[in-house]
Design an enzyme around this catalytic site. Sequence first.
Site, PDB file in Angstrom:
ATOM      1  N   LEU A  79       0.807  -1.216   0.000  1.00 24.14           N
ATOM      2  CA  LEU A  79       0.000   0.000   0.000  1.00 24.14           C
ATOM      3  C   LEU A  79       0.843   1.271   0.000  1.00 24.14           C
ATOM      4  CD1 LEU A  79      -2.979  -0.784   2.408  1.00 24.14           C
ATOM      5  CD2 LEU A  79      -3.152   0.046   0.043  1.00 24.14           C
TER       6      LEU A  79
ATOM      7  N   HIS B  54       2.074  -7.902   1.806  1.00 27.56           N
ATOM      8  CA  HIS B  54       1.610  -8.125   3.178  1.00 27.56           C
ATOM      9  C   HIS B  54       0.527  -7.135   3.594  1.00 27.56           C
ATOM     10  CE1 HIS B  54       1.610  -9.691   7.170  1.00 27.56           C
ATOM     11  NE2 HIS B  54       2.139  -8.604   7.727  1.00 27.56           N
TER      12      HIS B  54
ATOM     13  N   GLY C  28      -8.909  -2.393  10.310  1.00 26.59           N
ATOM     14  CA  GLY C  28      -9.394  -1.120   9.816  1.00 26.59           C
ATOM     15  C   GLY C  28      -8.335  -0.043   9.794  1.00 26.59           C
TER      16      GLY C  28
ATOM     17  N   HIS D  82       1.515  -8.102  19.127  1.00 24.29           N
ATOM     18  CA  HIS D  82       0.053  -8.044  19.085  1.00 24.29           C
ATOM     19  C   HIS D  82      -0.509  -9.036  20.097  1.00 24.29           C
ATOM     20  CE1 HIS D  82      -4.065  -8.088  17.608  1.00 24.29           C
ATOM     21  NE2 HIS D  82      -3.770  -7.088  16.803  1.00 24.29           N
TER      22      HIS D  82
ATOM     23  N   ARG E  94     -11.799  -7.694  19.527  1.00 23.71           N
ATOM     24  CA  ARG E  94     -11.987  -7.038  20.817  1.00 23.71           C
ATOM     25  C   ARG E  94     -12.704  -5.704  20.659  1.00 23.71           C
ATOM     26  NH1 ARG E  94      -6.749  -5.834  22.344  1.00 23.71           N
ATOM     27  NH2 ARG E  94      -5.964  -6.640  20.375  1.00 23.71           N
TER      28      ARG E  94
ATOM     29  N   VAL F 190      -2.177   0.988   8.778  1.00 26.37           N
ATOM     30  CA  VAL F 190      -2.750   0.934   7.426  1.00 26.37           C
ATOM     31  C   VAL F 190      -3.133   2.343   6.978  1.00 26.37           C
ATOM     32  CG1 VAL F 190      -5.156   0.490   8.065  1.00 26.37           C
ATOM     33  CG2 VAL F 190      -4.272  -0.429   5.940  1.00 26.37           C
TER      34      VAL F 190
END
Length: 660
Positions: free
Chosen positions: A15, A43, A50, A257, A273, A411
């Site tokens: 991206l 990846h 999100g 994570h 979560r 992201v």
Amino acid sequence: MKTVSTEVLVIGGGLAGLRTAVGVARRGHDVVVLSLVPPKRSHSAAAMGGMQASLGNAAKGAGDSEDVHFQDTVRGGDWGADQRVVRMFAHVAPKAVRELAAWGVPWNRVRAGEHPVVINGERVVLNEPAAAHGLITARDFGGTKKWRTTFVSDGTGHSMLYTMTDRAIAQGIAVHERREALALIHDGGRCHGAIVRDLITGELVAYLAQATCIATGGYGRLYQVTTNAVISQGIGAAIALDTGAVALGNMEAVQFHPTGIVPAGILVTEGCRGDGGLLRDVDGHRFMPDYEPEKKELASRDVVSRRMEEHIRRGKGARTRYGDHLWLDITLLGPEHIHKRLREVYEICRYFLGIDPTTDWIPVRPAQHYSMGGIRTAHDGHSPTLKGLFACGEAACWDLHGFNRLGGNSVAETVVAGAIVGDAIADWCESPAGNASIPLGLVREHWEREHAGLRALLEGRGEESPLGLMAEMQKIMTDQVCVFRTGPVLQMAVDELQQLLQRSRRIGLRSHPSGAHPELADAYRVQKMLRLALCVAYGALMRTESRGAHFREDHPRRDDREWLKRTLATWPNRGATLPTLSYEPLDVMQMELPPGWRGYGARDHIDHPDTPRRAAQIEAIEAGLAGAARAARQAALMPFLELLPPWLRGRNERLAEPLS
């Protein structure tokens, strides 16, 4: 010597790389993208949960703004971030998410009326206003005051990457697949492109460019248990380090994570979560409220990971032959929600664990996930020490995240930084400095050096196996440079990694095929990865404090007096076995949000001597602007808009803040 010439070379087809290339091409410049794999296999596609952007459309996002996003991000990074960069990011993120919507990303949308949701383990009903119907919605994520994370079910990265790839195709951007950059072509002060290996034929090609951008992602594969793809080996950062001129920033800042599935380490999104999933121990007890009564499961990732490991240490983990773990319970969300908004989680659990998450708890334990460290850049993505070299995304230390990244900010960073850096690269190409001639003698020197290095590996008769060395490195990093760190264990890791680096100079290959040669690739990669691993471990050993994801049990306090500074690692001597470390202080007197209590655990940190003085300045400025508009107050505290390209400076519109 074969050469390829272009104005701009982007190394990395995920991206960040594609958005940078789109920005460069939009300004009318030629650009070539190099990718280890077809871009749609990058990846970036693995990002599930999100992208954070303060749209304020959803009922639980009401009142959100760039100010709140900024504060969440600075606190989330434990005051290690560049606050001007955080402001730039928070300002551009709403524009980026809307741009992606215009390009075709099918963001989940607000549906007006009453909707049942799970909050704090209980079913409640939210009433979405009619005015927001059809606008982009958001879910809750860790470390945020508002529901801000825009999403496409749990396939956000997949949708974004496919849309961005299609955009690059529409703009005619050349993508050269199965190509790997082995070294940057440079003279110590200026970058001129890269020496690149064709992974199919084995051919070495010199790519010549006025500007080069590294967007190759993180270095998760330094670790044995990681959520990262097999291509996330940090090679982009490594070839920058190999120049001797480029610094890597904050390499010790590695995020774990909380919810990697056991034993594979595959990511289960934070969206589980955020949507209401709970963490439970061997007794079925929901333990996070015992440690963090306010944020519970949605504290920052570094905090949740430490609390999980602490709980396991207390004997509360479920024991298996793969080690102890805890449980993630999403059964309370119901089958319809899981099948629609967490469908990839459902499939991962079915295929990799053989369980049904609509009825069964998911075995989880923290796993390496993200690299806050990377190539140190200025606010425009340009290297301050090697002109013509840019970096963005996870490969860069921009420095948006400080010492811990909030979920959804990475992201978002790919497309926000890509837009900003793409414009900066175009500006550079159009400037007199960017239009320098490329010395062909220098190009041939670099090509011959890399060719000789590969030949030495092919003809070497050493006894060391590249895959064996890599496995040993990954075990050291997982066992000794992990969630909890101590000086003696880190020293042991540094010593053992140095020994591995020396052993890597005696590699012997078992196969000698022509063309594609995976074992040869492993051999030159492991040498680079070991240098990165030493930057991480040595930086962690020398930083005698705890900040964000870097937690020293023997130095458990955040120490702003001594350590409010960024670690810079360089490797000027190829024969050395340790990086050279230096430090870049963070200027408290320029901060909009001076260091303070993060909001987790005890109020236990050592203040920087300038913090009270800056806090008093801010109080005086705000008192003098009582009643002024939010933007005016912010500009008086820390101006940043002039750092952005003009087309990104405009205000963001929200339901509560119309532009008219």
